[in-house]
Every structure is written in structure tokens, then in C-alpha cells.
Design a protein around this motif. Structure first.
Motif, PDB file in Angstrom:
ATOM      1  N   ASP A  88       2.972 -15.526  -6.583  1.00 47.14           N
ATOM      2  CA  ASP A  88       3.901 -16.639  -6.800  1.00 47.14           C
ATOM      3  C   ASP A  88       3.080 -17.914  -6.911  1.00 47.14           C
ATOM      4  N   TYR A  89       2.922 -18.377  -8.145  1.00 46.76           N
ATOM      5  CA  TYR A  89       2.096 -19.549  -8.398  1.00 46.76           C
ATOM      6  C   TYR A  89       2.986 -20.782  -8.507  1.00 46.76           C
ATOM      7  N   LEU A  90       2.714 -21.771  -7.676  1.00 43.85           N
ATOM      8  CA  LEU A  90       3.482 -23.020  -7.668  1.00 43.85           C
ATOM      9  C   LEU A  90       2.641 -24.122  -8.281  1.00 43.85           C
ATOM     10  N   ASN A  91       3.112 -24.665  -9.409  1.00 45.45           N
ATOM     11  CA  ASN A  91       2.468 -25.809 -10.057  1.00 45.45           C
ATOM     12  C   ASN A  91       3.415 -26.985  -9.941  1.00 45.45           C
ATOM     13  N   ARG A  92       3.182 -27.806  -8.897  1.00 47.39           N
ATOM     14  CA  ARG A  92       4.068 -28.904  -8.539  1.00 47.39           C
ATOM     15  C   ARG A  92       5.453 -28.371  -8.180  1.00 47.39           C
ATOM     16  N   SER A  93       6.404 -28.363  -9.094  1.00 45.42           N
ATOM     17  CA  SER A  93       7.762 -27.928  -8.718  1.00 45.42           C
ATOM     18  C   SER A  93       8.176 -26.632  -9.399  1.00 45.42           C
ATOM     19  N   LYS A  94       7.286 -26.038 -10.198  1.00 43.21           N
ATOM     20  CA  LYS A  94       7.634 -24.828 -10.942  1.00 43.21           C
ATOM     21  C   LYS A  94       6.913 -23.620 -10.363  1.00 43.21           C
ATOM     22  N   ILE A  95       7.665 -22.557 -10.082  1.00 40.84           N
ATOM     23  CA  ILE A  95       7.093 -21.329  -9.531  1.00 40.84           C
ATOM     24  C   ILE A  95       7.032 -20.254 -10.618  1.00 40.84           C
ATOM     25  N   LEU A  96       5.867 -19.673 -10.796  1.00 38.84           N
ATOM     26  CA  LEU A  96       5.685 -18.574 -11.738  1.00 38.84           C
ATOM     27  C   LEU A  96       5.422 -17.304 -10.942  1.00 38.84           C
ATOM     28  N   HIS A  97       6.246 -16.289 -11.164  1.00 35.89           N
ATOM     29  CA  HIS A  97       6.124 -15.030 -10.417  1.00 35.89           C
ATOM     30  C   HIS A  97       5.571 -13.944 -11.330  1.00 35.89           C
ATOM     31  N   GLN A  98       4.670 -13.133 -10.761  1.00 35.87           N
ATOM     32  CA  GLN A  98       4.133 -12.008 -11.521  1.00 35.87           C
ATOM     33  C   GLN A  98       3.864 -10.833 -10.593  1.00 35.87           C
ATOM     34  N   ASP A  99       4.211  -9.648 -11.048  1.00 32.98           N
ATOM     35  CA  ASP A  99       3.943  -8.424 -10.295  1.00 32.98           C
ATOM     36  C   ASP A  99       2.938  -7.578 -11.064  1.00 32.98           C
ATOM     37  N   LEU A 100       2.018  -6.992 -10.323  1.00 26.19           N
ATOM     38  CA  LEU A 100       1.029  -6.095 -10.893  1.00 26.19           C
ATOM     39  C   LEU A 100       1.087  -4.793 -10.106  1.00 26.19           C
ATOM     40  N   GLU A 101       1.411  -3.684 -10.785  1.00 29.15           N
ATOM     41  CA  GLU A 101       1.522  -2.391 -10.116  1.00 29.15           C
ATOM     42  C   GLU A 101       0.344  -1.493 -10.500  1.00 29.15           C
ATOM     43  N   TYR A 102      -0.024  -0.619  -9.554  1.00 24.61           N
ATOM     44  CA  TYR A 102      -1.175   0.263  -9.758  1.00 24.61           C
ATOM     45  C   TYR A 102      -0.760   1.721  -9.627  1.00 24.61           C
ATOM     46  N   GLU A 103      -1.372   2.556 -10.438  1.00 24.91           N
ATOM     47  CA  GLU A 103      -1.194   4.002 -10.342  1.00 24.91           C
ATOM     48  C   GLU A 103      -2.568   4.650 -10.259  1.00 24.91           C
ATOM     49  N   PHE A 104      -2.680   5.666  -9.394  1.00 21.91           N
ATOM     50  CA  PHE A 104      -3.954   6.352  -9.193  1.00 21.91           C
ATOM     51  C   PHE A 104      -3.808   7.819  -9.568  1.00 21.91           C
ATOM     52  N   TYR A 126       0.833  -1.204   0.000  1.00 24.54           N
ATOM     53  CA  TYR A 126       0.000   0.000   0.000  1.00 24.54           C
ATOM     54  C   TYR A 126       0.871   1.259   0.000  1.00 24.54           C
ATOM     55  N   SER A 127       0.311   2.327  -0.531  1.00 26.02           N
ATOM     56  CA  SER A 127       0.988   3.622  -0.468  1.00 26.02           C
ATOM     57  C   SER A 127       0.721   4.264   0.885  1.00 26.02           C
ATOM     58  N   LYS A 128       1.367   5.384   1.157  1.00 24.09           N
ATOM     59  CA  LYS A 128       1.150   6.092   2.415  1.00 24.09           C
ATOM     60  C   LYS A 128      -0.285   6.587   2.532  1.00 24.09           C
ATOM     61  N   ASN A 129      -0.937   6.784   1.368  1.00 20.57           N
ATOM     62  CA  ASN A 129      -2.324   7.248   1.366  1.00 20.57           C
ATOM     63  C   ASN A 129      -3.333   6.113   1.491  1.00 20.57           C
ATOM     64  N   GLY A 130      -2.817   4.870   1.556  1.00 23.18           N
ATOM     65  CA  GLY A 130      -3.708   3.732   1.734  1.00 23.18           C
ATOM     66  C   GLY A 130      -4.161   3.056   0.460  1.00 23.18           C
ATOM     67  N   TYR A 131      -3.615   3.473  -0.701  1.00 23.19           N
ATOM     68  CA  TYR A 131      -3.994   2.849  -1.960  1.00 23.19           C
ATOM     69  C   TYR A 131      -3.114   1.626  -2.238  1.00 23.19           C
ATOM     70  N   ILE A 132      -3.705   0.616  -2.872  1.00 22.96           N
ATOM     71  CA  ILE A 132      -2.913  -0.541  -3.291  1.00 22.96           C
ATOM     72  C   ILE A 132      -2.002  -0.125  -4.440  1.00 22.96           C
ATOM     73  N   ILE A 133      -0.708  -0.347  -4.287  1.00 24.40           N
ATOM     74  CA  ILE A 133       0.228   0.043  -5.338  1.00 24.40           C
ATOM     75  C   ILE A 133       0.892  -1.158  -6.002  1.00 24.40           C
ATOM     76  N   LYS A 134       0.836  -2.333  -5.343  1.00 21.17           N
ATOM     77  CA  LYS A 134       1.487  -3.499  -5.942  1.00 21.17           C
ATOM     78  C   LYS A 134       0.890  -4.785  -5.387  1.00 21.17           C
ATOM     79  N   VAL A 135       0.655  -5.745  -6.285  1.00 15.29           N
ATOM     80  CA  VAL A 135       0.221  -7.089  -5.905  1.00 15.29           C
ATOM     81  C   VAL A 135       1.166  -8.077  -6.572  1.00 15.29           C
ATOM     82  N   SER A 136       1.806  -8.913  -5.764  1.00 16.81           N
ATOM     83  CA  SER A 136       2.730  -9.915  -6.284  1.00 16.81           C
ATOM     84  C   SER A 136       2.105 -11.291  -6.145  1.00 16.81           C
TER      85      SER A 136
END
Length: 215
Positions: free
Chosen positions: A165-181, A153-163
């Protein structure tokens, strides 16, 4: 059909009856040959609450053609009433394993009528910061799959990033999603842009524009 207890939904039941009809020589429905079967259960759900009015468990039954899907969900909360843990047990049965013209309270399922399910069991947990905001969600299935979401969250309380980590058996897929207001003169959001981080570059994912009228 809905039932309530102390103002809260206790159970929900949906029934269905299918009909058959024939056409007469003029192409109109012959009302003398309209047959409807007895009503059978299509969906049933029952809920239980704790003393604080929060749902502690829920059982659902749904009839879909030749199958009956069932799931039982259990919820756990912290002292602030925030959901911290849940578990879901899913199952699929042959519709012939029970009498769908009776109430689901009378249904008894046997193992020999159960099908293999990809999501037999699901467990999830939430964690919160000192302001009661969700900072992580961990989702795990019985097929050795899991997904971990982390929220910033930002100092103003807004969501700024969601990460994620998806694990499918032994493989991890990472993704970041950033937000701007984009805020207006009263600091209300008038535009929300989300970006996927790909190869260390931001790629626009979605843009939402809000129109606010003040009186």
C-alpha cells in the motif's frame, strides 16, 4: 582502506586521484607531462556495534562530482536480534563546503551549503510472527510518502503473497503479488512464479526455474 575491531568492519575509506597527460608527436603518452593531484576522499563509512555484534548506527559520506551526500542510519532490534526499527537522515552539500583532501572526521558542514533533499528523513519498522518471519515492513519518508508491505506464508513456510500500500501524499496505491512454488520429489523449489493481481485477475510477473542436481 578497511579497518576492523574485534573481527568486525569498523570503517571503510575510498580515495581517488585524477591524472592529466599529453601525447607526444608519435601519439604516445609523454611521461614527462603526467600530473596527478593529491588523493582525496571519494567514500567513507563508519559503523558502531552493540554488545551482541549488531550494527546500531552507520555514517556514510560520498563525494559525487560537485556534491557530497551524507546519511546516518540508526538501527533498533528486539530481544531475538531481529531488526524492528531504523531511521535514515540524508543530506546533500556543496563539495566546496569542506576540504576533501582531509579525512571526513574533520569535516564540518554548514547549513548554507546544504541542498534540498527529497528524502531528508526516512523511518522504517518491521514486525514478525512467532516463528521470527517478517510479516510487515512500514517505510515512511519526510515527504508524506509511505509504503506498507505485508507478507503471507503457506503452511510449508513459503511466501505466497506480498501486499503493498503505497501512499503518495493523499493517494493510496494498492498492489498484490502472489507466488506459486513447484517442488521436486524432495520438496525443494524448482520453479517460482510470481503474479500481479490486476482487475482481480492474475498476470504473470516473473518465472524462475531452478535446476537442482543431487549427488
Amino acid at each position: 582502506m578497511f579497518s576492523y575491531s574485534k573481527g568486525k568492519l569498523k570503517s571503510e575509506t575510498h580515495y581517488v586521484s585524477q591524472g592529466m597527460y599529453e601525447m607526444d608527436e608519435n601519439g604516445d603518452i609523454d611521461e614527462n607531462v603526467m600530473l596527478y593531484e593529491a588523493y582525496n576522499v571519494r567514500y567513507y563509512s563508519v559503523l558502531n556495534y552493540n554488545k551482541n555484534g549488531l550494527i546500531v548506527n552507520c555514517k556514510n559520506y560520498e563525494v559525487i562530482q560537485d556534491f557530497i551526500t551524507t546519511n546516518k542510519i540508526i538501527y533498533n532490534y528486539n530481544n531475538n536480534g531481529n531488526l524492528i526499527k531504523y531511521s535514515i537522515l540524508n543530506a546533500v552539500y556543496d563539495v566546496n563546503s569542506v576540504d576533501i583532501y582531509t579525512h571526513p572526521k574533520e569535516w564540518v558542514f554548514k547549513k548554507e551549503f546544504e541542498f534540498e533533499s527529497d528524502l531528508k528523513k526516512v523511518n522504517g519498522t518491521y514486525t514478525y510472527d512467532n516463528l521470527g518471519r517478517i510479516v510487515s515492513h512500514h517505510y515512511k519518508t519526510s515527504k508524506q510518502e509511505s509504503d506498507v508491505y505485508k507478507v503471507e506464508y503457506s503452511k510449508n513456510g513459503y511466501i505466497i503473497k506480498v501486499s503493498s500500500d503505497y501512499l503518495n501524499r493523499s493517494k493510496i496505491l494498492h498492489q498484490d503479488l502472489e507466488y506459486e512454488f513447484t517442488l521436486d520429489h524432495l520438496k525443494n523449489s524448482i520453479q517460482i512464479d510470481s503474479y500481479i493481481i490486476k482487475d482481480k485477475k492474475r498476470v504473470i510477473d516473473k518465472s524462475t526455474v531452478l535446476e537442482i542436481t543431487y549427488y
